[in-house]
Write a protein that holds these residues in place. Structure first.
Motif, mmCIF file in Angstrom:
data_model
loop_
_atom_site.group_PDB
_atom_site.id
_atom_site.type_symbol
_atom_site.label_atom_id
_atom_site.label_comp_id
_atom_site.label_asym_id
_atom_site.label_seq_id
_atom_site.Cartn_x
_atom_site.Cartn_y
_atom_site.Cartn_z
ATOM 1 N N ASP A 130 0.838 -1.202 0.000
ATOM 2 C CA ASP A 130 0.000 0.000 0.000
ATOM 3 C C ASP A 130 0.870 1.250 0.000
ATOM 4 N N LEU A 131 1.882 1.246 0.856
ATOM 5 C CA LEU A 131 2.767 2.399 0.960
ATOM 6 C C LEU A 131 3.548 2.609 -0.332
ATOM 7 N N GLY A 132 4.149 1.533 -0.843
ATOM 8 C CA GLY A 132 4.962 1.642 -2.053
ATOM 9 C C GLY A 132 4.153 1.998 -3.283
ATOM 10 N N HIS A 133 3.012 1.325 -3.476
ATOM 11 C CA HIS A 133 2.194 1.595 -4.654
ATOM 12 C C HIS A 133 1.550 2.976 -4.585
ATOM 13 N N GLY A 134 1.164 3.391 -3.370
ATOM 14 C CA GLY A 134 0.564 4.714 -3.237
ATOM 15 C C GLY A 134 1.521 5.815 -3.649
ATOM 16 N N TRP A 135 2.749 5.730 -3.174
ATOM 17 C CA TRP A 135 3.736 6.762 -3.525
ATOM 18 C C TRP A 135 4.207 6.622 -4.964
ATOM 19 N N ALA A 136 4.311 5.381 -5.460
ATOM 20 C CA ALA A 136 4.705 5.193 -6.858
ATOM 21 C C ALA A 136 3.660 5.770 -7.800
ATOM 22 N N ALA A 137 2.380 5.578 -7.455
ATOM 23 C CA ALA A 137 1.307 6.114 -8.297
ATOM 24 C C ALA A 137 1.302 7.634 -8.284
ATOM 25 N N ALA A 138 1.636 8.222 -7.119
ATOM 26 C CA ALA A 138 1.674 9.677 -7.033
ATOM 27 C C ALA A 138 2.756 10.259 -7.944
ATOM 28 N N GLY A 139 3.826 9.479 -8.154
ATOM 29 C CA GLY A 139 4.910 9.986 -8.985
ATOM 30 C C GLY A 139 4.854 9.567 -10.442
ATOM 31 N N ALA A 140 4.428 8.304 -10.700
ATOM 32 C CA ALA A 140 4.499 7.764 -12.061
ATOM 33 C C ALA A 140 3.152 7.395 -12.642
ATOM 34 N N GLY A 141 2.090 7.455 -11.851
ATOM 35 C CA GLY A 141 0.771 7.074 -12.340
ATOM 36 C C GLY A 141 0.408 5.664 -11.925
ATOM 37 N N THR A 142 -0.877 5.373 -11.902
ATOM 38 C CA THR A 142 -1.354 4.081 -11.426
ATOM 39 C C THR A 142 -0.977 2.930 -12.353
ATOM 40 N N ALA A 143 -0.993 3.154 -13.665
ATOM 41 C CA ALA A 143 -0.675 2.079 -14.605
ATOM 42 C C ALA A 143 0.762 1.596 -14.429
ATOM 43 N N ALA A 144 1.686 2.547 -14.334
ATOM 44 C CA ALA A 144 3.095 2.191 -14.174
ATOM 45 C C ALA A 144 3.341 1.519 -12.824
ATOM 46 N N ALA A 145 2.674 2.004 -11.769
ATOM 47 C CA ALA A 145 2.872 1.433 -10.440
ATOM 48 C C ALA A 145 2.417 -0.020 -10.394
ATOM 49 N N ALA A 146 1.262 -0.318 -10.978
ATOM 50 C CA ALA A 146 0.725 -1.681 -10.933
ATOM 51 C C ALA A 146 1.504 -2.631 -11.836
ATOM 52 N N SER A 147 1.652 -2.292 -13.113
ATOM 53 C CA SER A 147 2.308 -3.203 -14.058
ATOM 54 C C SER A 147 3.783 -3.392 -13.731
#
Length: 433
Positions: free
Chosen positions: A386-403
């Protein structure tokens, strides 16, 4: 005397031909054991209720802040109590009556759920209050889960442990499917606070079922306080069990790198068109993985026949990673749901065999502590995600964070198997009848 002596009057649960259909659908023989049946039935009431809160917390945080980064903080506030109390709770479960400990921890979970309802009902709108209450709730949860899991091996014969894991997982995923769907549909109608209230009522109701379980004092007969030395002894024991350590490690990879649930509130609105107040897309995103897991659980009659359990876990985690990649690249809701369901099915297969490995390899005097470590990994991993994906999405977008997380899962688990070949070669022991 072990609680395994309290088998059902219907006969020996280990015996009886199951036929062709029985070899496909979930193996229900553990339900012939009264103690396990009570434990399993207690999960029915709370299965949906607990998932209402699982949706309500991140949704409320997103409503207050409008940020997936804050939603990611729910992972951090849930993780720390899990790390501390999961390990300590497992040690306590090895030194006291496990039934009594279940009663205490279930009461604590119900009380904090009631406080979550109160803050939402009175519209306090403090994200930090929500996070603190979540942390306290997870502290009680961290004690409850290793205790509940350690109880199973005292009730169920070794050869039925995969079936017991499948039954437990199926009921849990049943709630995880219909709870989020109900939450997505009910939030616009009855409001978010009522979701917390339903969970509170369900948790109070389950206390009766736990009370009806048999007493489960340590087999040594010595009830005592658990201290730091007990936790350390648990780590020393697990350090000698390479297969156990490997099962923890590959699951950490799968959950930390691959669990994208912190992205669901943002994707529901900004990718799949939910209204700002919440809607069906949010419910479907939370329900899709449990739906896939539930379907596998219902068709898990084959699970007990697989002996190459290390191989089964490895393949399942790779399928999970591939499904998360597909989810991250999806632009339509139905396709995202399909990929999440595939991922949930793969995760269920992995969970069945990881639990069977853990229940079989650990001795009873260490089972609470190994289950505590298991709880930290299973419940703590997604919170780190949750922590990693939340911050990754804030910087790179949800698609990049998930895939990107899905790619990382496959790469890291293949490296892990190369470095830990004993796990790949692991076979379930043959039980003589």
């Amino acid at each position: 005397m072990s609680e395994q002596t309290e088998v059902a009057p219907e006969g020996d649960p280990k015996k009886g031909k199951r036929g062709f259909l029985g070899s496909i659908v979930v193996d229900a023989r553990p339900l012939r054991i009264p103690g396990f049946r009570r434990l399993w039935l207690s999960s029915i009431v709370t299965a949906v209720g607990s998932q209402l809160t699982a949706v309500a917390v991140p949704k409320q945080v997103f409503d207050i802040t409008g940020s997936s980064a804050y939603v990611g903080l729910t992972g951090a506030f849930g993780l720390v109590p899990l790390l501390v109390f999961g390990l300590w709770g497992g040690a306590i479960a090895d030194t006291v009556d496990r039934r009594k400990l279940l009663m205490i921890s279930n009461t604590g979970i119900a009380f904090t759920a009631a406080l979550l309802w109160a803050q939402a009902f009175f519209a306090v709108d403090s994200v930090w209050l929500v996070l603190v209450l979540l942390a306290v709730n997870q502290a009680f949860f961290a004690v409850n889960m290793p205790t509940r899991n350690a109880v199973v091996a005292r009730l169920v014969p070794q050869e039925l442990l995969p079936a017991a894991a499948a039954l437990t997982g199926t009921m849990t995923t049943f709630g995880a499917v219909f709870g989020p769907l109900a939450a997505g549909a009910l939030i616009p109608v009855i409001g978010l606070s009522t979701l917390y209230l339903v969970d509170t009522i369900a948790l109070v109701a389950v206390l009766w079922a736990v009370w009806k379980l048999p007493t489960m004092a340590p087999l040594s007969g010595q009830v005592r306080k658990a201290g730091l030395r007990d936790v350390v002894d648990g780590f020393r024991y697990m350090a000698t069990q390479k297969v156990l350590l490997a099962s923890f490690f590959v699951d950490i990879i799968a959950m930390v790198a691959g669990m994208p649930r912190a992205l669901f509130p943002e994707m529901a609105e900004r990718t799949f068109g939910d209204p700002a107040g919440g809607g069906l897309a949010l419910g479907w995103l939370f329900a899709a993985m449990p739906l896939g897991a539930m379907l596998i659980g219902l068709m898990s009659g084959w699970a007990g026949r697989v002996r190459r359990q290390g191989v089964a876990v490895t393949v399942a985690i790779c399928v999970w990673g591939a499904a998360v990649i597909g989810f991250g690249l999806s632009s339509t809701l139905w396709l995202a749901i399909v990929f999440l369901a595939i991922g949930g099915a793969a995760d269920m297969v992995s969970a069945i065999y990881r639990m069977a490995i853990l229940q079989t390899a650990a001795t009873d005097e260490m089972r609470g502590r190994t289950q505590g470590a298991f709880t930290v990994v299973v419940a703590g991993g997604p919170r780190l995600a949750d922590l990693g994906h939340g911050w990754a999405a804030a910087g790179a977008g949800t698609a990049a964070a998930a895939s990107g997380g899905g790619v990382l899962v496959i790469v890291l688990v293949l490296i892990a198997v190369v470095l830990l070949p004993a796990f790949w070669r692991y076979k379930a022991p043959v039980v003589k009848s």
